[in-house]
Design a protein around this motif. Structure first.
Motif, PDB file in Angstrom:
ATOM      1  N   TYR A  17      -7.118 -17.880  10.678  1.00 46.63           N
ATOM      2  CA  TYR A  17      -7.339 -16.829   9.674  1.00 46.63           C
ATOM      3  C   TYR A  17      -8.805 -16.680   9.266  1.00 46.63           C
ATOM      4  N   TYR A  25      -7.861  -4.865  10.138  1.00 46.20           N
ATOM      5  CA  TYR A  25      -6.439  -4.967   9.778  1.00 46.20           C
ATOM      6  C   TYR A  25      -5.959  -3.671   9.108  1.00 46.20           C
ATOM      7  N   TYR A  30      -2.709   0.559   8.401  1.00 45.15           N
ATOM      8  CA  TYR A  30      -2.571   1.450   7.241  1.00 45.15           C
ATOM      9  C   TYR A  30      -3.198   2.827   7.452  1.00 45.15           C
ATOM     10  N   GLY A  71      -3.181  -9.823   1.001  1.00 40.58           N
ATOM     11  CA  GLY A  71      -4.098  -9.298   2.016  1.00 40.58           C
ATOM     12  C   GLY A  71      -5.067  -8.330   1.348  1.00 40.58           C
ATOM     13  N   THR A  73      -4.393  -5.216   0.790  1.00 39.07           N
ATOM     14  CA  THR A  73      -3.594  -3.998   0.562  1.00 39.07           C
ATOM     15  C   THR A  73      -3.019  -3.903  -0.849  1.00 39.07           C
ATOM     16  N   ASP A  91      -4.202 -14.007  -2.504  1.00 38.87           N
ATOM     17  CA  ASP A  91      -4.365 -14.151  -1.048  1.00 38.87           C
ATOM     18  C   ASP A  91      -5.102 -15.443  -0.710  1.00 38.87           C
ATOM     19  N   PHE A  92      -4.891 -15.880   0.519  1.00 40.41           N
ATOM     20  CA  PHE A  92      -5.485 -17.100   1.053  1.00 40.41           C
ATOM     21  C   PHE A  92      -6.986 -16.932   1.287  1.00 40.41           C
ATOM     22  N   LEU A  93      -7.387 -15.698   1.614  1.00 41.55           N
ATOM     23  CA  LEU A  93      -8.772 -15.473   2.052  1.00 41.55           C
ATOM     24  C   LEU A  93      -9.621 -14.749   1.018  1.00 41.55           C
ATOM     25  N   VAL A 151       0.616 -20.723   0.703  1.00 35.29           N
ATOM     26  CA  VAL A 151       2.084 -20.853   0.682  1.00 35.29           C
ATOM     27  C   VAL A 151       2.558 -22.141   1.333  1.00 35.29           C
ATOM     28  N   CYS A 173       4.770  -9.249   1.494  1.00 37.32           N
ATOM     29  CA  CYS A 173       4.887  -8.336   2.636  1.00 37.32           C
ATOM     30  C   CYS A 173       4.145  -8.883   3.846  1.00 37.32           C
ATOM     31  N   TYR A 174       4.882  -9.145   4.900  1.00 38.52           N
ATOM     32  CA  TYR A 174       4.317  -9.501   6.204  1.00 38.52           C
ATOM     33  C   TYR A 174       3.384 -10.711   6.124  1.00 38.52           C
ATOM     34  N   CYS A 175       3.644 -11.584   5.176  1.00 39.45           N
ATOM     35  CA  CYS A 175       2.774 -12.754   5.006  1.00 39.45           C
ATOM     36  C   CYS A 175       3.373 -14.007   5.637  1.00 39.45           C
ATOM     37  N   SER A 178       3.571 -14.449   9.317  1.00 35.55           N
ATOM     38  CA  SER A 178       2.237 -14.317   9.920  1.00 35.55           C
ATOM     39  C   SER A 178       1.343 -15.496   9.589  1.00 35.55           C
TER      40      SER A 178
HETATM   41  N1  SAM Z   1       0.551  -8.382   2.450  1.00 40.72           N
HETATM   42  C1  SAM Z   1      -0.419  -7.689   3.271  1.00 40.72           C
HETATM   43  C2  SAM Z   1       0.246  -6.521   3.954  1.00 40.72           C
HETATM   44  O1  SAM Z   1       1.352  -6.158   3.547  1.00 40.72           O
HETATM   45  O2  SAM Z   1      -0.357  -5.919   4.833  1.00 40.72           O
HETATM   46  C3  SAM Z   1      -1.119  -8.620   4.244  1.00 40.72           C
HETATM   47  C4  SAM Z   1      -0.260  -9.250   5.310  1.00 40.72           C
HETATM   48  S1  SAM Z   1      -1.215 -10.044   6.577  1.00 40.72           S
HETATM   49  C5  SAM Z   1      -0.229  -9.766   8.006  1.00 40.72           C
HETATM   50  C6  SAM Z   1      -0.953 -11.754   6.308  1.00 40.72           C
HETATM   51  C7  SAM Z   1      -1.655 -12.272   5.079  1.00 40.72           C
HETATM   52  O3  SAM Z   1      -1.296 -13.646   4.899  1.00 40.72           O
HETATM   53  C8  SAM Z   1      -3.168 -12.218   5.139  1.00 40.72           C
HETATM   54  O4  SAM Z   1      -3.652 -11.516   4.043  1.00 40.72           O
HETATM   55  C9  SAM Z   1      -3.593 -13.682   5.071  1.00 40.72           C
HETATM   56  O5  SAM Z   1      -4.826 -13.895   4.411  1.00 40.72           O
HETATM   57  C10 SAM Z   1      -2.422 -14.300   4.340  1.00 40.72           C
HETATM   58  N2  SAM Z   1      -2.296 -15.742   4.578  1.00 40.72           N
HETATM   59  C11 SAM Z   1      -2.644 -16.456   5.659  1.00 40.72           C
HETATM   60  N3  SAM Z   1      -2.403 -17.758   5.472  1.00 40.72           N
HETATM   61  C12 SAM Z   1      -1.868 -17.875   4.242  1.00 40.72           C
HETATM   62  C13 SAM Z   1      -1.428 -18.984   3.462  1.00 40.72           C
HETATM   63  N4  SAM Z   1      -1.455 -20.231   3.928  1.00 40.72           N
HETATM   64  N5  SAM Z   1      -0.951 -18.733   2.214  1.00 40.72           N
HETATM   65  C14 SAM Z   1      -0.901 -17.469   1.737  1.00 40.72           C
HETATM   66  N6  SAM Z   1      -1.310 -16.387   2.425  1.00 40.72           N
HETATM   67  C15 SAM Z   1      -1.780 -16.584   3.670  1.00 40.72           C
END
Ligand code: SAM
Length: 273
Positions: A17, A25, A30, A71, A73, A91-93, A151, A173-175, A178
């Protein structure tokens, strides 16, 4: 030994990441075709309709909504911001939190214009699209903070971030699929975030089905877990949730995307036992 393997898997995902590019992204996911809001059958039209329904059918309520892995978004809190007086983005980042802060502070120069999404949600709510400025103001008013999250930690947020009772609702969402190296980590992550939720609080969860990677930067292919519906249901049960509804969406056949290998997504409404 097993524990070490799990730690290594999570650490490898975290490394991956570090190359995440919010602009790439957002551009991939989007803008049309996925976010063609003129089409009722586009992915984002479906996402926004699911959220609108979940937040307006009456039983999702309270004071605090927490978005897990926001993320860069904002679409995911555009309906919820009318129901909850406090919204916490996570968010993580730092690059993603910075992107969100830039919108929150109305600095301009963000990587994406959220106006069409705000207008679309206003329409779903039976308001004029021109009410988007009021919705943007409401969103800026209720977002209380944008904080780091992991997470994969049993305690995903810093200790003092949430009230002791926990959040009334989580949206994510989608987290999880991924950010997790395997199904066991996905299930554990569901359990970790559940600790942030009060008993009988709701979880609104979007994810992709059958996806093994997505592109999130000029040279970055992030590996993901190719989930199926049965695994999602089993993981929810194992992590202490009661499933209320699971919906599956399939991309229209004429939607061509090159930046991931999934064409099916799920939406879950669940409740913490
Ligand atoms: N929620 C947004 C969306 O709906 O588009 C972003 C989804 S993106 C596919 C995955 C997200 O997971 C990224 O923003 C990333 O930074 C976050 N992520 C990665 N590792 C994570 C972790 N260990 N804990 C929480 N979030 C994490």
């Amino acid at each position: 030994m097993e524990e070490k393997g799990a730690e290594n898997g999570v650490a490898a995902m975290a490394d991956c990441y570090q190359g995440f590019d919010p602009a790439v992204y957002l551009q991939n996911n989007y803008t049309p075709p996925l976010a063609d809001l003129e089409r009722k059958d586009s992915l984002l039209s479906w996402n926004l309709a699911c959220l609108h329904r979940a937040f307006t059918e009456g039983n999702v309520s309270g004071e605090l909504l927490v978005d897990i892995g926001s993320g860069p978004t904002l679409y995911q809190v555009m309906s919820g911001c009318e129901v909850f007086n406090k919204v916490l983005l996570t968010d993580f980042l730092e690059v993603n939190r910075k992107e969100l802060r830039s919108w929150l502070q109305d600095e301009g120069g963000g990587s994406l214009d959220w106006t069409p999404f705000l207008q679309h949600v206003c329409k779903l709510e039976g308001r004029q699209p021109s009410a988007w400025t009021e919705k943007a103001a409401r969103l800026r008013q209720v977002i209380m903070d944008i904080v780091p999250i992991d997470v994969h930690r049993p305690q995903p947020l810093a200790l003092d971030v949430l009230p002791s009772a926990g959040a009334d609702c989580l949206v994510s969402c989608y987290c999880l699929e991924s950010a997790s190296p395997d199904l066991a980590a996905f299930t554990r992550a569901l359990g970790h975030i559940g600790r942030l939720l009060r008993p009988c609080g709701h979880l609104l969860l979007f994810g992709t089905l059958g996806m093994s990677y997505y592109i999130a930067g000029p040279d970055l292919k992030i590996p993901t877990i190719p989930l199926n519906e049965a695994q999602v249901c089993a993981s929810l049960k194992e992590s202490g949730y009661t499933l209320i509804r699971l919906e599956v969406y399939t991309l229209p056949q004429d939607t061509n995307v090159w930046f991931d290998d999934s064409s099916r997504m799920f939406f879950v409404k669940a409740m913490k036992v």
